[in-house]
Design an enzyme around this catalytic site. Structure first.
Site, mmCIF file in Angstrom:
data_model
loop_
_atom_site.group_PDB
_atom_site.id
_atom_site.type_symbol
_atom_site.label_atom_id
_atom_site.label_comp_id
_atom_site.label_asym_id
_atom_site.label_seq_id
_atom_site.Cartn_x
_atom_site.Cartn_y
_atom_site.Cartn_z
ATOM 1 N N LYS A 25 26.359 -35.653 30.487
ATOM 2 C CA LYS A 25 25.199 -34.881 30.948
ATOM 3 C C LYS A 25 24.974 -35.077 32.443
ATOM 4 O O LYS A 25 24.768 -34.118 33.188
ATOM 5 C CB LYS A 25 23.935 -35.306 30.175
ATOM 6 C CG LYS A 25 24.066 -35.181 28.667
ATOM 7 C CD LYS A 25 22.809 -35.613 27.944
ATOM 8 C CE LYS A 25 22.446 -37.084 28.065
ATOM 9 N NZ LYS A 25 23.392 -38.018 27.419
ATOM 10 N N ARG A 63 14.110 -35.524 23.905
ATOM 11 C CA ARG A 63 14.912 -36.374 23.023
ATOM 12 C C ARG A 63 14.283 -36.570 21.659
ATOM 13 O O ARG A 63 14.857 -37.270 20.828
ATOM 14 C CB ARG A 63 15.042 -37.763 23.670
ATOM 15 C CG ARG A 63 16.328 -37.968 24.446
ATOM 16 C CD ARG A 63 16.142 -39.269 25.191
ATOM 17 N NE ARG A 63 17.346 -40.013 25.291
ATOM 18 C CZ ARG A 63 18.032 -40.116 26.437
ATOM 19 N NH1 ARG A 63 17.671 -39.457 27.508
ATOM 20 N NH2 ARG A 63 19.099 -40.870 26.485
ATOM 21 N N ARG A 71 31.850 -46.908 33.166
ATOM 22 C CA ARG A 71 31.093 -46.119 34.147
ATOM 23 C C ARG A 71 30.565 -46.987 35.286
ATOM 24 O O ARG A 71 30.115 -48.099 35.095
ATOM 25 C CB ARG A 71 29.905 -45.456 33.437
ATOM 26 C CG ARG A 71 28.901 -44.866 34.416
ATOM 27 C CD ARG A 71 27.891 -44.003 33.756
ATOM 28 N NE ARG A 71 27.101 -44.669 32.738
ATOM 29 C CZ ARG A 71 26.268 -44.022 31.937
ATOM 30 N NH1 ARG A 71 26.139 -42.724 32.009
ATOM 31 N NH2 ARG A 71 25.584 -44.688 31.031
ATOM 32 N N ARG A 115 25.127 -49.971 35.241
ATOM 33 C CA ARG A 115 23.809 -50.013 34.609
ATOM 34 C C ARG A 115 23.701 -51.190 33.645
ATOM 35 O O ARG A 115 24.646 -51.479 32.912
ATOM 36 C CB ARG A 115 23.563 -48.713 33.829
ATOM 37 C CG ARG A 115 23.029 -47.619 34.720
ATOM 38 C CD ARG A 115 23.030 -46.263 34.066
ATOM 39 N NE ARG A 115 22.516 -46.198 32.710
ATOM 40 C CZ ARG A 115 22.398 -45.065 32.023
ATOM 41 N NH1 ARG A 115 22.741 -43.916 32.593
ATOM 42 N NH2 ARG A 115 21.933 -45.057 30.807
ATOM 43 N N ARG A 163 21.732 -46.836 21.381
ATOM 44 C CA ARG A 163 21.427 -45.526 21.991
ATOM 45 C C ARG A 163 22.026 -44.394 21.163
ATOM 46 O O ARG A 163 21.417 -43.340 21.006
ATOM 47 C CB ARG A 163 21.948 -45.488 23.437
ATOM 48 C CG ARG A 163 21.033 -46.255 24.397
ATOM 49 C CD ARG A 163 21.725 -46.755 25.644
ATOM 50 N NE ARG A 163 22.321 -45.735 26.458
ATOM 51 C CZ ARG A 163 23.211 -45.980 27.431
ATOM 52 N NH1 ARG A 163 23.578 -47.221 27.685
ATOM 53 N NH2 ARG A 163 23.712 -45.009 28.141
HETATM 54 P P1 AP5 Z 1 27.759 -39.468 32.215
HETATM 55 O O1 AP5 Z 1 27.828 -38.120 32.838
HETATM 56 O O2 AP5 Z 1 27.120 -40.573 32.984
HETATM 57 O O3 AP5 Z 1 27.132 -39.369 30.732
HETATM 58 P P2 AP5 Z 1 25.636 -39.095 30.271
HETATM 59 O O4 AP5 Z 1 25.712 -38.134 29.130
HETATM 60 O O5 AP5 Z 1 24.781 -38.727 31.442
HETATM 61 O O6 AP5 Z 1 25.305 -40.533 29.703
HETATM 62 P P3 AP5 Z 1 24.037 -41.482 29.864
HETATM 63 O O7 AP5 Z 1 24.491 -42.838 29.416
HETATM 64 O O8 AP5 Z 1 23.432 -41.400 31.228
HETATM 65 O O9 AP5 Z 1 23.105 -40.874 28.799
HETATM 66 P P4 AP5 Z 1 21.948 -41.553 28.116
HETATM 67 O O10 AP5 Z 1 21.359 -40.371 27.467
HETATM 68 O O11 AP5 Z 1 22.280 -42.689 27.227
HETATM 69 O O12 AP5 Z 1 21.148 -42.255 29.325
HETATM 70 P P5 AP5 Z 1 19.826 -41.870 30.111
HETATM 71 O O13 AP5 Z 1 19.983 -42.324 31.495
HETATM 72 O O14 AP5 Z 1 19.430 -40.456 29.853
HETATM 73 O O15 AP5 Z 1 29.262 -39.888 31.820
HETATM 74 C C1 AP5 Z 1 29.570 -41.188 31.314
HETATM 75 C C2 AP5 Z 1 30.911 -41.664 31.896
HETATM 76 O O16 AP5 Z 1 31.966 -40.832 31.393
HETATM 77 C C3 AP5 Z 1 30.992 -41.571 33.433
HETATM 78 O O17 AP5 Z 1 31.675 -42.698 33.901
HETATM 79 C C4 AP5 Z 1 31.788 -40.283 33.710
HETATM 80 O O18 AP5 Z 1 32.553 -40.373 34.898
HETATM 81 C C5 AP5 Z 1 32.681 -40.185 32.468
HETATM 82 N N1 AP5 Z 1 32.890 -38.792 32.041
HETATM 83 C C6 AP5 Z 1 31.955 -37.785 32.017
HETATM 84 N N2 AP5 Z 1 32.491 -36.639 31.528
HETATM 85 C C7 AP5 Z 1 33.799 -36.948 31.216
HETATM 86 C C8 AP5 Z 1 34.882 -36.183 30.667
HETATM 87 N N3 AP5 Z 1 34.735 -34.877 30.337
HETATM 88 N N4 AP5 Z 1 36.066 -36.815 30.490
HETATM 89 C C9 AP5 Z 1 36.224 -38.127 30.808
HETATM 90 N N5 AP5 Z 1 35.243 -38.900 31.349
HETATM 91 C C10 AP5 Z 1 34.038 -38.320 31.549
HETATM 92 O O19 AP5 Z 1 18.754 -42.770 29.360
HETATM 93 C C11 AP5 Z 1 18.762 -44.184 29.475
HETATM 94 C C12 AP5 Z 1 17.571 -44.761 28.717
HETATM 95 O O20 AP5 Z 1 16.330 -44.281 29.282
HETATM 96 C C13 AP5 Z 1 17.478 -44.382 27.220
HETATM 97 O O21 AP5 Z 1 18.267 -45.234 26.416
HETATM 98 C C14 AP5 Z 1 15.967 -44.509 26.971
HETATM 99 O O22 AP5 Z 1 15.592 -45.857 26.816
HETATM 100 C C15 AP5 Z 1 15.352 -44.007 28.265
HETATM 101 N N6 AP5 Z 1 15.087 -42.547 28.236
HETATM 102 C C16 AP5 Z 1 15.650 -41.600 29.053
HETATM 103 N N7 AP5 Z 1 15.176 -40.373 28.762
HETATM 104 C C17 AP5 Z 1 14.299 -40.530 27.731
HETATM 105 C C18 AP5 Z 1 13.511 -39.623 26.972
HETATM 106 N N8 AP5 Z 1 13.527 -38.299 27.194
HETATM 107 N N9 AP5 Z 1 12.721 -40.132 25.985
HETATM 108 C C19 AP5 Z 1 12.666 -41.463 25.748
HETATM 109 N N10 AP5 Z 1 13.393 -42.386 26.412
HETATM 110 C C20 AP5 Z 1 14.221 -41.913 27.411
#
Ligand code: AP5
Length: 215
Positions: A13, A88, A127, A161, A172
């Site tokens: 994402k 979410r 990552r 992270r 997660r």
């Molecule tokens: P990346 O693009 O970073 O993946 P992502 O989907 O953004 O993953 P996140 O870990 O950021 O998602 P998340 O939903 O767990 O975390 P968030 O920060 O939202 O890609 C990952 C890796 O793969 C990278 O190294 C990239 O280079 C590689 N890659 C990407 N695409 C690829 C491909 N096609 N092929 C190969 N490699 C690839 O949330 C963190 C925390 O915040 C949550 O756990 C929660 O506690 C809180 N939180 C955030 N939003 C909310 C909400 N709305 N409600 C409640 N709590 C929330």
């Protein structure tokens, strides 16, 4: 254009949002990034969120919706928005409808990145990001062109992270399956959901997203 990028942790994402910002001048609203900024700044929201995030659980619906509401209210309606990691839960989906209506916006697409969960742990534990500009990389799938130097800004400091460890990633994923995946039918009923193979190379995923946006 207002779109939601949906998918489990590591689905891509953030990576795809960054591409959309660059290619189309859209604005990325990532609740994860906002919460991490609040933790770093030591704000009351950050203090509440830190332990929950470290466990891999979801922060309260009100906290994240307030963050989104404030960002949208401060933004001109002409700027397209990518909601990255929000909503979410069913409650957040409902809150987003109200926030969009208040801001005179309509949701155009919900794009789900479909991924093989076994590969996600490897993606997430590999990552890292530029400490200066936040550009995202992966040890093997997406390293900087020159090792140790950020492609985007030339920075040489990188960070990982604290929640990118296998135990937290598993929690997660569980949270995604239990609370986030079930909101898809809400948007399917509106006929705005598209699914993409998130296991394809990054550029291929980007092309598929652009094809959806072109309609
Ligand atoms: P990346 O693009 O970073 O993946 P992502 O989907 O953004 O993953 P996140 O870990 O950021 O998602 P998340 O939903 O767990 O975390 P968030 O920060 O939202 O890609 C990952 C890796 O793969 C990278 O190294 C990239 O280079 C590689 N890659 C990407 N695409 C690829 C491909 N096609 N092929 C190969 N490699 C690839 O949330 C963190 C925390 O915040 C949550 O756990 C929660 O506690 C809180 N939180 C955030 N939003 C909310 C909400 N709305 N409600 C409640 N709590 C929330």
């Amino acid at each position: 254009m207002n779109i939601i990028l949906l998918g489990p942790p590591g689905a891509g994402k953030g990576t795809q949002s960054a591409g959309l910002v660059e290619r189309h001048g859209m604005r990325q609203l990532s609740t994860g990034d906002m919460l991490r900024a609040a933790v770093k700044a030591g704000t009351p929201v950050g203090l509440k969120a830190k332990e929950v995030m470290d466990r891999g659980e979801l922060v309260s619906d009100e906290i994240v919706s307030d963050l989104i509401d404030a960002e949208l209210a401060a933004m001109g309606q002409e700027t397209g928005v990518i909601f990255d990691g929000y909503p979410r839960t069913a409650a957040q989906a409902e809150m987003l409808d109200a926030i969009l209506a208040r801001n005179g916006r309509v949701l155009d697409h919900v794009i789900e990145l479909e991924v093989d969960e076994d590969a996600l742990v490897e993606r997430i534990t590999g990552r890292f990001s530029c400490a200066n500009c936040g550009a995202l990389y992966h040890d093997t799938a997406n390293p900087p062109a020159t090792p140790g130097v950020c492609d985007s800004c030339g920075g040489t400091e990188f960070k990982r992270r604290p929640d990118d460890n296998e135990k937290t990633v598993r929690t997660r994923m569980q949270e995604y399956r239990a609370k986030t995946a079930p909101i898809l039918p809400i948007y399917e009923a509106r006929g705005i959901v598209s699914r993409i193979d998130g296991m394809a190379p990054i550029d291929t995923v980007a092309e598929q997203i652009d094809a959806i946006l072109r309609g």
